[in-house]
Write an enzyme that holds these catalytic residues in place. Structure first.
Site, PDB file in Angstrom:
ATOM      1  N   CYS A   2      -3.847  37.456 -17.735  1.00 55.40           N
ATOM      2  CA  CYS A   2      -3.516  38.213 -18.933  1.00 55.40           C
ATOM      3  C   CYS A   2      -2.273  39.053 -18.669  1.00 55.40           C
ATOM      4  CB  CYS A   2      -4.680  39.133 -19.333  1.00 55.40           C
ATOM      5  SG  CYS A   2      -6.229  38.248 -19.670  1.00 55.40           S
ATOM      6  N   GLY A 102      -7.590  39.820 -14.722  1.00 54.50           N
ATOM      7  CA  GLY A 102      -8.267  39.421 -13.490  1.00 54.50           C
ATOM      8  C   GLY A 102      -9.699  39.008 -13.731  1.00 54.50           C
TER       9      GLY A 102
END
Length: 506
Positions: A2, A102
């Site tokens: 992301c 993550g």
């Protein structure tokens, strides 16, 4: 994978966050969100889609305030939907919004702890919501009506003690400031920069330095592994190392594929790293197949272009753009479902027959994951008239799933898993296949920053550096990430016609 942005400035910052997210769009195409703070209240807009589609003029007009964070989402376990768009929010303590890049490898354990011990309710199955609630709980236990920088850092220290995996996060505390922190091994990237104007200094935290560049911020450096950054509402920057024994072991796949080439990560130029990858590949080709006749070297757009150029230069062979790319099609690696990926390759790339007809062609790609894309591209090259089609991967064989924030599919869906190089060659239909050696890949990155203790190379060697990933965990990952499971989840969501979780909008 992301993209994150956090800004504390002197004027309304929603337009800057929007611009930064468009620069980081390559890091996630599933959803986008921005939250700002003014007068003790959050303004939030998030939804599925690209940045340009999620935010309209009336949304931007309502996102007021000089502090804010933004996020572009790429699902790491195949889940998608409006409820999973970020940032997430909790109202206690203070009011905290958080965006995360993550994956927490102990998310299941933390979910139980949050419910049984911390008495906190989770509304989704996202580990980002887990991370937010862990941080919020640790702040709440301090019992401060108005947290100082030291309190923020104590909470981050507790987060690091409880959370495992790869994570970088930015958070917004109502009326107090913006926080950013990175996992103790620095697996996921995070940088900080400053910009000065007539009103004083402004600060920005982002996943990649390129987001700072386009907004006129000067790169101060990376957020160190285990470090936390806090920019208070007065615009003062505070920094502290929040773990005792940090290590710099960043994800090497950022250098192979995800990061933009004009970014600096941990002091390493992604552009130069990819140049060195191509040079190393050229040396290997010259060593193992010196007799190989190659008329032209052609990259698979876009991430392999730099490696292909340096490889062609090293070998003294013509470099040509043999495929034209439709830039309005998303990354096929991120596409959900094998059938959609197959369709998107033909939509995205079209060959230039002149560069293929009657030639021995070396195609270069950044990596081979499922093999679906490169197999179709090789077919397209043959249809365009290529005599022989060779294939070079700037990365070693991808044989293992990723558990630190990249949605690598289950091991059984990785074409190199359980197959020799020659078997992979047959499966993709190439006349010859060459992979980068792992030692050469690591050297290509390590040359940019010799102080790094190493890299997370788990997708290539199966060595998970956090030390908490066993076969049972990988089996659970496979049950979540294989294409069949993802298809079933999407069908269930469509059938229900409901959104699970709260979705705030402005």
């Amino acid at each position: 994978m992301c993209g994150l942005v956090g800004i504390v400035a002197k004027t309304d910052i929603a337009p800057d966050i929007y611009d930064a997210l468009t620069v980081l769009q390559h890091r996630g195409q599933d959803a986008a969100g921005i939250v700002t703070c003014m007068g003790g209240k959050f303004s939030l807009r998030k939804s599925e889609g690209l940045v340009r589609d999620v935010f309209r003029q009336h949304h931007m007009q309502r996102l007021q305030g000089s502090m804010g964070i933004g996020h572009v989402r790429y699902p790491t376990a195949g889940s998608s939907g409006p409820a999973l768009a970020q940032p997430f929010y909790v109202n206690s303590p203070y009011g905290i919004a958080l965006a995360h890049n993550g994956n927490l490898t102990n998310s299941e354990q933390l979910t139980r702890e949050l419910f049984q011990d911390d008495l906190r309710h989770l509304n989704t199955d996202s580990d980002s919501e887990v991370l937010l609630n862990i941080f919020a709980h640790e702040l709440q236990t301090l019992g401060k009506l108005s947290p100082a920088a030291d309190d923020i850092f104590k909470a981050v220290e507790a987060v690091h003690k409880r959370c495992r995996g790869g994570y970088a996060a930015v958070g917004l505390l109502v009326n107090h400031g913006v926080v950013g922190f990175r996992d103790p091994m620095g697996i996921r990237p995070l940088v900080v920069g400053e910009r000065e104007n007539d009103q004083g200094k402004e600060y920005m935290i982002a996943s990649e330095s390129v987001a700072l560049d386009v907004l006129g911020y000067t790169l101060l450096g990376d957020v160190a592994p285990g470090e936390a950054i806090f920019i208070d509402n007065a615009g003062i920057l505070h920094r502290r190392q929040c773990v005792e024994h940090p290590q710099l072991r960043p994800c090497i796949f950022e250098h192979v594929y995800f990061a933009r080439p004009d970014s600096l990560m941990d002091g390493i130029s992604v552009y130069k790293t990819r140049m060195r990858q191509g040079e190393a590949l050229a040396r290997k080709i010259r060593k193992v197949r010196p007799e190989l006749n190659i008329d032209v070297i052609i990259p698979i757009p876009d991430t392999s272009r730099i490696a292909a150029q340096s490889m062609a230069s090293e070998l003294g062979i013509k470099f040509r753009e043999g495929f034209m790319k439709n830039r309005y099609i998303g990354r096929t690696f991120i596409m959900p479902g094998q059938s959609q990926r197959k369709k998107s390759v033909r939509q995205k790339l079209n060959p230039v027959p002149l560069e293929f007809a009657g030639k021995d062609v070396m195609l270069v790609d950044d990596s081979i994951v499922r093999g679906t894309t490169c197999r179709q591209i090789i077919e397209m090259a043959r249809e365009a008239g290529a005599r022989n089609v060779y294939f070079a991967s700037a990365a070693p064989p991808v044989r293992f799933p990723n558990v630190y924030g990249i949605d690598m599919p289950s091991a059984t869906e990785l074409i190199a898993h359980g197959h020799s190089v020659d078997e992979v060659r047959e499966l993709i239909g190439a006349d010859w296949l060459v992979y980068q050696d792992l030692d050469d890949l690591v050297r290509s990155s390590l040359e940019g920053n010799p102080d790094a203790q190493g890299f997370d190379c788990s997708v290539f060697n199966g060595e998970y550096i956090t030390g908490d990933v066993d076969q049972n965990y990988l089996d659970r990952v496979e049950s979540l990430r294989n294409d069949e499971a993802q298809t079933e989840r999407r069908a269930a969501l469509q059938e229900d016609g409901a959104v699970v979780g709260l979705h705030n909008d402005v």
